[in-house]
Design a protein around this motif. Structure first.
Motif, PDB file in Angstrom:
ATOM      1  N   ASP A 293       0.811  -1.214   0.000  1.00 28.64           N
ATOM      2  CA  ASP A 293       0.000   0.000   0.000  1.00 28.64           C
ATOM      3  C   ASP A 293       0.847   1.268   0.000  1.00 28.64           C
ATOM      4  O   ASP A 293       0.337   2.354   0.214  1.00 28.64           O
ATOM      5  CB  ASP A 293      -0.981  -0.015   1.190  1.00 28.64           C
ATOM      6  CG  ASP A 293      -0.261  -0.317   2.483  1.00 28.64           C
ATOM      7  OD1 ASP A 293       0.951  -0.629   2.422  1.00 28.64           O
ATOM      8  OD2 ASP A 293      -0.900  -0.240   3.544  1.00 28.64           O
ATOM      9  N   MET A 294       2.151   1.143  -0.248  1.00 27.76           N
ATOM     10  CA  MET A 294       2.990   2.347  -0.239  1.00 27.76           C
ATOM     11  C   MET A 294       3.114   2.940  -1.634  1.00 27.76           C
ATOM     12  O   MET A 294       3.316   2.203  -2.609  1.00 27.76           O
ATOM     13  CB  MET A 294       4.389   2.012   0.262  1.00 27.76           C
ATOM     14  CG  MET A 294       4.486   1.994   1.759  1.00 27.76           C
ATOM     15  SD  MET A 294       6.220   1.942   2.240  1.00 27.76           S
ATOM     16  CE  MET A 294       6.031   1.535   3.955  1.00 27.76           C
ATOM     17  N   SER A 295       3.057   4.264  -1.692  1.00 26.07           N
ATOM     18  CA  SER A 295       3.311   4.923  -2.975  1.00 26.07           C
ATOM     19  C   SER A 295       4.828   4.964  -3.157  1.00 26.07           C
ATOM     20  O   SER A 295       5.584   4.697  -2.218  1.00 26.07           O
ATOM     21  CB  SER A 295       2.750   6.341  -2.954  1.00 26.07           C
ATOM     22  OG  SER A 295       3.522   7.132  -2.073  1.00 26.07           O
ATOM     23  N   CYS A 296       5.247   5.331  -4.372  1.00 27.50           N
ATOM     24  CA  CYS A 296       6.665   5.385  -4.706  1.00 27.50           C
ATOM     25  C   CYS A 296       7.408   6.307  -3.728  1.00 27.50           C
ATOM     26  O   CYS A 296       8.441   5.940  -3.156  1.00 27.50           O
ATOM     27  CB  CYS A 296       6.782   5.893  -6.142  1.00 27.50           C
ATOM     28  SG  CYS A 296       8.433   6.007  -6.734  1.00 27.50           S
ATOM     29  N   VAL A 297       6.833   7.492  -3.494  1.00 32.57           N
ATOM     30  CA  VAL A 297       7.510   8.454  -2.630  1.00 32.57           C
ATOM     31  C   VAL A 297       7.552   7.954  -1.182  1.00 32.57           C
ATOM     32  O   VAL A 297       8.568   8.075  -0.498  1.00 32.57           O
ATOM     33  CB  VAL A 297       6.883   9.872  -2.778  1.00 32.57           C
ATOM     34  CG1 VAL A 297       5.524   9.972  -2.150  1.00 32.57           C
ATOM     35  CG2 VAL A 297       7.809  10.938  -2.232  1.00 32.57           C
ATOM     36  N   GLU A 298       6.457   7.337  -0.736  1.00 32.56           N
ATOM     37  CA  GLU A 298       6.427   6.784   0.631  1.00 32.56           C
ATOM     38  C   GLU A 298       7.474   5.680   0.802  1.00 32.56           C
ATOM     39  O   GLU A 298       8.186   5.638   1.803  1.00 32.56           O
ATOM     40  CB  GLU A 298       5.040   6.171   0.917  1.00 32.56           C
ATOM     41  CG  GLU A 298       4.011   7.159   1.376  1.00 32.56           C
ATOM     42  CD  GLU A 298       2.623   6.525   1.437  1.00 32.56           C
ATOM     43  OE1 GLU A 298       1.846   6.941   2.278  1.00 32.56           O
ATOM     44  OE2 GLU A 298       2.338   5.600   0.618  1.00 32.56           O
ATOM     45  N   TYR A 299       7.533   4.813  -0.197  1.00 28.09           N
ATOM     46  CA  TYR A 299       8.468   3.685  -0.131  1.00 28.09           C
ATOM     47  C   TYR A 299       9.917   4.182  -0.051  1.00 28.09           C
ATOM     48  O   TYR A 299      10.693   3.747   0.802  1.00 28.09           O
ATOM     49  CB  TYR A 299       8.271   2.771  -1.350  1.00 28.09           C
ATOM     50  CG  TYR A 299       9.295   1.666  -1.433  1.00 28.09           C
ATOM     51  CD1 TYR A 299       9.244   0.580  -0.557  1.00 28.09           C
ATOM     52  CD2 TYR A 299      10.319   1.715  -2.367  1.00 28.09           C
ATOM     53  CE1 TYR A 299      10.195  -0.429  -0.615  1.00 28.09           C
ATOM     54  CE2 TYR A 299      11.272   0.713  -2.437  1.00 28.09           C
ATOM     55  CZ  TYR A 299      11.205  -0.361  -1.561  1.00 28.09           C
ATOM     56  OH  TYR A 299      12.149  -1.349  -1.615  1.00 28.09           O
ATOM     57  N   LEU A 300      10.267   5.135  -0.934  1.00 21.77           N
ATOM     58  CA  LEU A 300      11.643   5.635  -0.950  1.00 21.77           C
ATOM     59  C   LEU A 300      11.963   6.391   0.344  1.00 21.77           C
ATOM     60  O   LEU A 300      13.057   6.258   0.903  1.00 21.77           O
ATOM     61  CB  LEU A 300      11.891   6.520  -2.179  1.00 21.77           C
ATOM     62  CG  LEU A 300      11.927   5.767  -3.511  1.00 21.77           C
ATOM     63  CD1 LEU A 300      12.110   6.732  -4.673  1.00 21.77           C
ATOM     64  CD2 LEU A 300      13.029   4.717  -3.538  1.00 21.77           C
ATOM     65  N   TRP A 301      11.001   7.149   0.819  1.00 16.10           N
ATOM     66  CA  TRP A 301      11.190   7.863   2.090  1.00 16.10           C
ATOM     67  C   TRP A 301      11.443   6.851   3.211  1.00 16.10           C
ATOM     68  O   TRP A 301      12.387   6.986   3.990  1.00 16.10           O
ATOM     69  CB  TRP A 301       9.952   8.712   2.394  1.00 16.10           C
ATOM     70  CG  TRP A 301       9.942   9.240   3.795  1.00 16.10           C
ATOM     71  CD1 TRP A 301      10.618  10.329   4.251  1.00 16.10           C
ATOM     72  CD2 TRP A 301       9.263   8.666   4.911  1.00 16.10           C
ATOM     73  NE1 TRP A 301      10.407  10.472   5.600  1.00 16.10           N
ATOM     74  CE2 TRP A 301       9.573   9.459   6.039  1.00 16.10           C
ATOM     75  CE3 TRP A 301       8.430   7.563   5.081  1.00 16.10           C
ATOM     76  CZ2 TRP A 301       9.078   9.186   7.307  1.00 16.10           C
ATOM     77  CZ3 TRP A 301       7.932   7.281   6.337  1.00 16.10           C
ATOM     78  CH2 TRP A 301       8.247   8.094   7.441  1.00 16.10           C
ATOM     79  N   TYR A 302      10.607   5.823   3.239  1.00 17.43           N
ATOM     80  CA  TYR A 302      10.718   4.792   4.273  1.00 17.43           C
ATOM     81  C   TYR A 302      12.088   4.102   4.215  1.00 17.43           C
ATOM     82  O   TYR A 302      12.768   3.939   5.234  1.00 17.43           O
ATOM     83  CB  TYR A 302       9.581   3.779   4.085  1.00 17.43           C
ATOM     84  CG  TYR A 302       9.615   2.621   5.037  1.00 17.43           C
ATOM     85  CD1 TYR A 302       9.479   2.835   6.410  1.00 17.43           C
ATOM     86  CD2 TYR A 302       9.784   1.320   4.581  1.00 17.43           C
ATOM     87  CE1 TYR A 302       9.514   1.769   7.294  1.00 17.43           C
ATOM     88  CE2 TYR A 302       9.819   0.249   5.456  1.00 17.43           C
ATOM     89  CZ  TYR A 302       9.687   0.483   6.819  1.00 17.43           C
ATOM     90  OH  TYR A 302       9.728  -0.563   7.690  1.00 17.43           O
ATOM     91  N   MET A 303      12.523   3.745   2.994  1.00 16.85           N
ATOM     92  CA  MET A 303      13.828   3.084   2.841  1.00 16.85           C
ATOM     93  C   MET A 303      14.950   4.027   3.281  1.00 16.85           C
ATOM     94  O   MET A 303      15.958   3.598   3.833  1.00 16.85           O
ATOM     95  CB  MET A 303      14.059   2.634   1.385  1.00 16.85           C
ATOM     96  CG  MET A 303      13.117   1.541   0.895  1.00 16.85           C
ATOM     97  SD  MET A 303      12.997   0.124   1.988  1.00 16.85           S
ATOM     98  CE  MET A 303      14.487  -0.771   1.565  1.00 16.85           C
TER      99      MET A 303
END
Ligand SMILES: Nc1ncnc2c1ncn2[C@@H]1O[C@H](COP(=O)(O)OP(=O)(O)OP(=O)(O)O)[C@@H](O)[C@H]1O
Ligand SMILES: [Mg+2]
Length: 306
Positions: free
Chosen positions: A90-100
């Motif tokens: 359920d993560m968007s691209c920006v959320e995923y990269l931020w999280y990583m």
């Protein structure tokens, strides 16, 4: 400190009784691009996973710029794009990269800044707020590369970054790798099955088969060492030329050309020219073939399996 940025000393990885990586030693110099090639199941991904510390070696040791494999310090230096990346659904691209980025030790603000700059760099702006799990294979590979770069690593491990991509997307990914290497003087270890495409990117080839190191050489030295001497010839009567040459040489009859293997290209050239002259033939093509990485790979593995 050692001049090498990665040192692997006699690494072995066993899964039960099966040995996936067998007494594997390797030293990587900083600022170089290394290609790791080998057939399916050779042990490429297992080796990368041991460098990342996600798999523990059964035997042997290694370090990343002097830090033990799997240590926090080593992980800060490494960026890793695995063979199969699992994205949070359920993560968007920006959320995923931020999280990583936050997992990689960046503050919330730093991670967001970096995520946005990578999204721009990798041409993903139009997709920044879409779910990564719905992305195409090529876009997912880009996101996987972006997450590997999010904490500004000094060393990148890319496990088959171009697998299952169409030729255009492959080129795009490899161009990105090339660009990153030039911009940041990164050390890269990249695995691929499409060997010829690595040729344009790598300085050094590492070949692995049945978990064992088969070749560890500068790409030009490797090509030179395996250079058999292949002469490609074509004239207005290839059949006649073929008949004369196959008595003495290993010859392949290709599409409109003849490929002749020899260890002494100069003598062969003289002989071909003499044959052309004596038989009053018209010479259309005469050139030496540059050994491709694919051929090199085939030769190395054939030698190994003998
Ligand atoms: N967790 C595991 N448990 C058991 N065997 C494993 C495990 N991981 C890998 N192997 C085996 O170890 C060998 C090496 O696998 P690895 O994935 O490293 O090969 P590879 O060179 O990356 O291959 P490919 O080109 O297919 O990606 C294979 O025979 C594989 O089946
Ligand atoms: Mg693999």
């Amino acid at each position: 400190m050692s001049e090498y940025c990665i040192e692997l000393n006699n690494l072995t990885k066993r899964f039960g009784k099966f040995t996936a990586v067998d007494n594997f030693s390797l030293k990587l110099l900083p600022g170089k691009v290394y290609g790791i090639v080998g057939p399916n199941g050779a042990g490429k991904s297992t080796t990368m996973a041991m460098i990342m510390g996600s798999l523990h070696p059964s035997e042997g040791t290694g370090n990343v710029m002097g830090h033990q494999l799997g240590s926090e310090e080593a992980l800060k230096i490494l960026g890793y794009s695995p063979e199969f990346t699992s994205f949070y659904d359920d993560m968007s691209c920006v959320e995923y990269l931020w999280y990583m980025g936050t997992l990689g030790g960046l503050s919330n603000e730093e991670a967001m800044e970096k995520a946005i700059s990578l999204i721009k760099k990798y041409d993903l702006v139009d997709h920044a707020y879409k779910k990564v799990s719905k992305f195409s294979t090529g876009m997912k590979k880009k996101v996987s590369l972006a997450q590997a770069m999010i904490h500004d690593p000094k060393i990148l491990l890319l496990d088959e970054p171009t697998a299952n991509l169409d030729p255009t997307s492959r080129m795009e990914i490899l161009d990105t790798v090339r660009e990153m290497v030039q911009e940041r003087n990164l050390t890269v270890l990249i695995s691929s099955h499409v060997l010829t495409e690595l040729e344009t990117v790598i300085d050094h080839v590492i070949m692995i088969n049945h978990g064992k190191l088969v070749m560890d050489e500068d790409i030009t030295t490797a090509q030179e060492r395996f250079k058999q001497g292949i002469l490609v010839v074509s004239c207005d009567n290839n059949e006649l030329l073929l008949k004369e040459l196959e008595r003495k040489y290993k010859v392949e009859n290709g599409k409109g050309t003849i490929r002749i293997m020899t260890s002494d290209v100069n003598s062969l050239k003289k002989e071909v020219v003499k044959l052309i002259f004596e038989n009053d033939l018209v010479l259309n093509v005469l050139h030496e073939e540059v050994l491709s990485l694919d051929l090199l790979y085939k030769q190395a593995l054939e030698g190994e399996n003998k």
